[in-house]
Write a protein that holds these residues in place. Sequence first.
Motif, PDB file in Angstrom:
ATOM      1  N   SER A 109      25.806  45.871  42.526  1.00 19.14           N
ATOM      2  CA  SER A 109      27.316  46.349  41.781  1.00 19.14           C
ATOM      3  C   SER A 109      28.317  46.067  42.679  1.00 19.14           C
ATOM      4  O   SER A 109      29.434  45.821  42.157  1.00 19.14           O
ATOM      5  CB  SER A 109      26.844  47.890  41.653  1.00 19.14           C
ATOM      6  N   VAL A 110      28.292  46.346  44.001  1.00 17.19           N
ATOM      7  CA  VAL A 110      29.215  46.176  44.953  1.00 17.19           C
ATOM      8  C   VAL A 110      29.469  44.709  44.722  1.00 17.19           C
ATOM      9  O   VAL A 110      30.851  44.017  45.025  1.00 17.19           O
ATOM     10  CB  VAL A 110      29.095  46.539  46.220  1.00 17.19           C
ATOM     11  N   MET A 111      28.467  43.826  45.066  1.00 16.67           N
ATOM     12  CA  MET A 111      28.638  42.384  44.874  1.00 16.67           C
ATOM     13  C   MET A 111      29.435  41.733  43.733  1.00 16.67           C
ATOM     14  O   MET A 111      30.281  40.900  43.582  1.00 16.67           O
ATOM     15  CB  MET A 111      27.395  41.652  45.247  1.00 16.67           C
ATOM     16  N   ASP A 112      29.185  42.411  42.793  1.00 19.15           N
ATOM     17  CA  ASP A 112      29.840  42.145  41.293  1.00 19.15           C
ATOM     18  C   ASP A 112      31.082  42.252  41.348  1.00 19.15           C
ATOM     19  O   ASP A 112      32.127  41.582  40.791  1.00 19.15           O
ATOM     20  CB  ASP A 112      28.951  42.852  39.893  1.00 19.15           C
ATOM     21  N   GLU A 113      31.471  43.778  41.704  1.00 17.22           N
ATOM     22  CA  GLU A 113      32.835  43.818  41.624  1.00 17.22           C
ATOM     23  C   GLU A 113      33.830  43.175  42.702  1.00 17.22           C
ATOM     24  O   GLU A 113      34.709  43.002  42.518  1.00 17.22           O
ATOM     25  CB  GLU A 113      33.071  45.385  42.182  1.00 17.22           C
ATOM     26  N   LEU A 114      33.119  42.924  44.016  1.00 22.07           N
ATOM     27  CA  LEU A 114      33.779  42.224  44.887  1.00 22.07           C
ATOM     28  C   LEU A 114      34.015  40.586  44.246  1.00 22.07           C
ATOM     29  O   LEU A 114      35.187  40.019  44.517  1.00 22.07           O
ATOM     30  CB  LEU A 114      33.154  42.110  46.027  1.00 22.07           C
ATOM     31  N   SER A 115      33.089  40.036  43.491  1.00 25.02           N
ATOM     32  CA  SER A 115      33.115  38.899  42.875  1.00 25.02           C
ATOM     33  C   SER A 115      34.242  38.701  41.954  1.00 25.02           C
ATOM     34  O   SER A 115      35.131  37.507  41.797  1.00 25.02           O
ATOM     35  CB  SER A 115      31.615  38.319  42.235  1.00 25.02           C
ATOM     36  N   TRP A 116      34.355  39.818  40.923  1.00 30.32           N
ATOM     37  CA  TRP A 116      35.373  39.922  40.053  1.00 30.32           C
ATOM     38  C   TRP A 116      36.710  40.003  40.781  1.00 30.32           C
ATOM     39  O   TRP A 116      37.842  39.340  40.135  1.00 30.32           O
ATOM     40  CB  TRP A 116      35.144  40.943  39.002  1.00 30.32           C
ATOM     41  N   GLY A 117      36.674  40.708  41.720  1.00 30.94           N
ATOM     42  CA  GLY A 117      37.967  40.964  42.552  1.00 30.94           C
ATOM     43  C   GLY A 117      38.701  39.617  42.974  1.00 30.94           C
ATOM     44  O   GLY A 117      39.741  39.487  42.820  1.00 30.94           O
ATOM     45  N   ILE A 118      37.621  39.001  43.892  1.00 29.71           N
ATOM     46  CA  ILE A 118      38.038  37.522  44.418  1.00 29.71           C
ATOM     47  C   ILE A 118      38.326  36.507  43.155  1.00 29.71           C
ATOM     48  O   ILE A 118      39.468  35.795  43.176  1.00 29.71           O
ATOM     49  CB  ILE A 118      36.862  37.114  45.206  1.00 29.71           C
ATOM     50  N   THR A 119      37.832  36.553  42.133  1.00 32.68           N
ATOM     51  CA  THR A 119      37.957  35.781  40.833  1.00 32.68           C
ATOM     52  C   THR A 119      39.405  35.989  40.200  1.00 32.68           C
ATOM     53  O   THR A 119      40.091  35.099  39.914  1.00 32.68           O
ATOM     54  CB  THR A 119      37.011  35.859  39.825  1.00 32.68           C
ATOM     55  N   LEU A 120      39.835  37.372  40.210  1.00 36.38           N
ATOM     56  CA  LEU A 120      40.876  37.697  39.577  1.00 36.38           C
ATOM     57  C   LEU A 120      42.294  37.237  40.600  1.00 36.38           C
ATOM     58  O   LEU A 120      43.229  36.718  40.201  1.00 36.38           O
ATOM     59  CB  LEU A 120      41.074  39.396  39.337  1.00 36.38           C
ATOM     60  N   LEU A 121      42.044  37.454  41.928  1.00 35.82           N
ATOM     61  CA  LEU A 121      43.013  37.294  42.866  1.00 35.82           C
ATOM     62  C   LEU A 121      43.029  35.514  42.681  1.00 35.82           C
ATOM     63  O   LEU A 121      44.437  35.225  42.811  1.00 35.82           O
ATOM     64  CB  LEU A 121      42.593  37.451  44.325  1.00 35.82           C
ATOM     65  N   VAL A 122      42.088  34.943  42.863  1.00 35.22           N
ATOM     66  CA  VAL A 122      42.243  33.535  42.540  1.00 35.22           C
ATOM     67  C   VAL A 122      42.905  33.063  41.383  1.00 35.22           C
ATOM     68  O   VAL A 122      44.006  32.129  41.332  1.00 35.22           O
ATOM     69  CB  VAL A 122      40.812  32.592  42.801  1.00 35.22           C
ATOM     70  N   ALA A 123      42.623  33.624  40.278  1.00 33.89           N
ATOM     71  CA  ALA A 123      43.164  33.307  39.188  1.00 33.89           C
ATOM     72  C   ALA A 123      44.984  33.412  39.017  1.00 33.89           C
ATOM     73  O   ALA A 123      45.396  32.763  38.527  1.00 33.89           O
ATOM     74  CB  ALA A 123      42.649  34.187  37.847  1.00 33.89           C
ATOM     75  N   THR A 124      45.062  34.749  39.626  1.00 37.61           N
ATOM     76  CA  THR A 124      46.512  35.206  39.693  1.00 37.61           C
ATOM     77  C   THR A 124      47.265  34.239  40.560  1.00 37.61           C
ATOM     78  O   THR A 124      48.284  33.648  40.282  1.00 37.61           O
ATOM     79  CB  THR A 124      46.567  36.721  40.478  1.00 37.61           C
TER      80      THR A 124
END
Length: 197
Positions: free
Chosen positions: A116-131
């Motif tokens: 769960s932590v890895m998923d949330e971190l992965s989505w956060g990094i993906t959102l940062l990269v996309a932004t």
Amino acid sequence: MEAGEFQLLAFKLAMLGFYLGTLLYAAPLPVASIKRWASVLIEDSLTAALLALTAAALLAVSSYIQLLIGGSWPQLDAWLLDAAVFAAFLKALSSIVTSLPDPLEALKPVASAAASVMDELSWGITLLVATVLGVKYLLGYSEILLGVGVLLYAIPFRLAKPAGAWLIAFVIVFNAALPALPLFVETLGDAPTSGGC
């Protein structure tokens, strides 16, 4: 339209605002609030004319600040690629952890929490990269965006002054600081250093 056309139109609108302000100021009206409003209109139009004439210099100054900070666009691209690869790695690792075989059933709660932590971190990094990629794409049109910002700023009677000021600030700040994002993130946890002694 090109950036120069926006700046020329902004300069003409600024001059229109100046003439309207001068006309209202010189009009034989005994209302003091109109005189104050006219002086604000004159001041805004002169500021807009100065911005229209110096828009290219503002971009050059932001690029110079970018060099002083130490950021570069290729460095940002490499950092974004590394971040995207790391996010994909975390997502893959999360998938592996959640599909543990039956003999390791005792580790399922811990594995589930870690996944769960890895998923949330992965989505956060993906959102940062996309932004960051979206902002970088917008900054590819920084001359046009700056011209539009100056044009909005120059519209008389302060109709779009806040939007124009925001767009001008967005282009200048992100053009100067976005390439330095990797340096900022990498030194975020470093101890402060003193310059002298």
